[in-house]
Design a protein around this motif. Structure first.
Motif, PDB file in Angstrom:
ATOM      1  N   ASP A 117       8.039  -2.731  -2.780  1.00  0.00           N
ATOM      2  CA  ASP A 117       6.824  -3.068  -3.536  1.00  0.00           C
ATOM      3  C   ASP A 117       6.665  -4.574  -3.698  1.00  0.00           C
ATOM      4  OD1 ASP A 117       6.191  -0.396  -3.864  1.00  0.00           O
ATOM      5  OD2 ASP A 117       7.212  -0.242  -5.802  1.00  0.00           O
ATOM      6  N   ASP A 122       4.434  -8.331   3.289  1.00  0.00           N
ATOM      7  CA  ASP A 122       3.773  -7.098   3.710  1.00  0.00           C
ATOM      8  C   ASP A 122       2.412  -7.013   3.024  1.00  0.00           C
ATOM      9  OD1 ASP A 122       2.943  -4.582   4.403  1.00  0.00           O
ATOM     10  OD2 ASP A 122       4.671  -3.533   3.539  1.00  0.00           O
ATOM     11  N   ASP A 123       1.339  -7.075   3.796  1.00  0.00           N
ATOM     12  CA  ASP A 123      -0.010  -7.019   3.228  1.00  0.00           C
ATOM     13  C   ASP A 123      -0.308  -5.680   2.574  1.00  0.00           C
ATOM     14  OD1 ASP A 123      -0.472  -9.583   4.090  1.00  0.00           O
ATOM     15  OD2 ASP A 123      -1.488  -8.982   5.952  1.00  0.00           O
ATOM     16  N   ASN A 124       0.492  -4.680   2.888  1.00  0.00           N
ATOM     17  CA  ASN A 124       0.266  -3.349   2.329  1.00  0.00           C
ATOM     18  C   ASN A 124       1.242  -3.012   1.187  1.00  0.00           C
ATOM     19  OD1 ASN A 124      -1.893  -2.518   4.075  1.00  0.00           O
ATOM     20  ND2 ASN A 124      -0.380  -2.282   5.732  1.00  0.00           N
ATOM     21  N   SER A 125       2.064  -3.978   0.788  1.00  0.00           N
ATOM     22  CA  SER A 125       2.995  -3.704  -0.319  1.00  0.00           C
ATOM     23  C   SER A 125       2.207  -3.567  -1.623  1.00  0.00           C
ATOM     24  CB  SER A 125       4.034  -4.813  -0.440  1.00  0.00           C
ATOM     25  OG  SER A 125       3.445  -6.006  -0.925  1.00  0.00           O
ATOM     26  N   ARG A 126       2.801  -2.888  -2.548  1.00  0.00           N
ATOM     27  CA  ARG A 126       2.136  -2.622  -3.835  1.00  0.00           C
ATOM     28  C   ARG A 126       1.757  -3.910  -4.552  1.00  0.00           C
ATOM     29  NH1 ARG A 126       5.351   0.119  -8.885  1.00  0.00           N
ATOM     30  NH2 ARG A 126       3.785  -0.278 -10.526  1.00  0.00           N
ATOM     31  N   THR A 128       1.301  -6.914  -3.367  1.00  0.00           N
ATOM     32  CA  THR A 128       0.261  -7.647  -2.637  1.00  0.00           C
ATOM     33  C   THR A 128      -1.114  -7.052  -2.925  1.00  0.00           C
ATOM     34  OG1 THR A 128       1.794  -8.239  -0.862  1.00  0.00           O
ATOM     35  CG2 THR A 128      -0.549  -8.379  -0.367  1.00  0.00           C
ATOM     36  N   LYS A 129      -1.187  -5.751  -2.891  1.00  0.00           N
ATOM     37  CA  LYS A 129      -2.462  -5.085  -3.175  1.00  0.00           C
ATOM     38  C   LYS A 129      -2.920  -5.353  -4.603  1.00  0.00           C
ATOM     39  CE  LYS A 129      -2.007  -1.271   0.131  1.00  0.00           C
ATOM     40  NZ  LYS A 129      -1.891   0.206   0.279  1.00  0.00           N
TER      41      LYS A 129
END
Length: 232
Positions: A117, A122-126, A128-129
């Motif tokens: 997370d 990682d653009d899709n990690s928690r 980051t989102k």
């Protein structure tokens, strides 16, 4: 004649032996009875002593004052509220508490953050989102703290993507800071506190928010004391 006398003598001997046996039984019976009586008396005495001891102990328990648990309120006027995903901010918060003698309250996410997370690559990690969504408000697990009795509130958090984690927005929007002095602080490897403190102040909508400070995980209590002494 001898035939008559011999049976008589034998009978007399048998009677004599029987009498002796009865005499021995008779003499041992009182001793056995006395021993039993003595044992019964000792048992009665021990029972009475045990009963007396139990009664005394019970009376002592009844007369001893009851021990009550300390109330949740400690009477301190300072509280250090912090969120720490990796433990760095927690260490700084504990040092601030030691210097100020303040209470500690940890903001714990309802869904704990994993290493995946927190992967900022990682653009899709928690995380980051969440940081890419200004309206994200992660839930807090069991947020029952009351700030009513505190006049000074320290707010601590790590810097994520140049700002405070969105869970801090969840907290400040859920509590009133009216009439309180609020001191933000953050931890990071190199990033400054930036506008994270003022952003939280705007979201809180109340309280006297001071300029915050960024600390490394190795900050000392002496350095923290110097910072607090310089607060206006």
């Amino acid at each position: 004649m001898k035939r008559v006398i011999l049976p008589i003598i034998a009978a007399v001997c048998v009677l004599g032996l029987t009498a002796c046996g009865d005499s021995e039984k008779g003499s041992s019976s009182p001793q056995s009875s006395a021993a039993q009586t003595e044992a019964q008396q000792e048992q009665t005495t021990e029972t009475a002593q045990s009963s007396a001891e139990d009664t005394t102990a019970s009376q002592n328990e009844e007369t001893e004052p009851e021990v009550t648990e300390a109330s949740d309120s400690t009477g301190n006027d300072t509280v250090i509220v912090y969120f720490s995903a990796t433990g760095t901010t927690k260490g700084v918060a504990e040092r601030i508490a030691a210097v100020t003698d303040g209470d500690l309250y940890e903001i714990i996410p309802a869904e704990p953050y994993t290493d995946a997370d927190l992967d900022w690559n990682d653009d899709n990690s928690r995380s980051t989102k969440e940081m890419n969504d200004p309206d994200a408000r992660p839930a807090i697990a069991g947020d029952t703290v009351s700030l009513d009795s505190y006049s000074t509130v320290y707010i601590g958090y790590p810097i994520w993507w140049g700002d405070a984690p969105r869970i801090m927005s969840t907290f400040v929007e859920s509590h009133s800071f009216e009439g309180k002095t609020v001191v933000p602080f953050c931890t990071s490897g190199s990033s400054s506190i930036g506008s994270s403190g003022s952003n939280l102040a705007a979201q809180a909508g109340s309280g006297n928010w001071l300029d915050g400070e960024r600390f490394s995980g190795s900050v000392t209590e002496d350095e923290i004391q110097s910072w607090i002494d310089g607060l206006s």
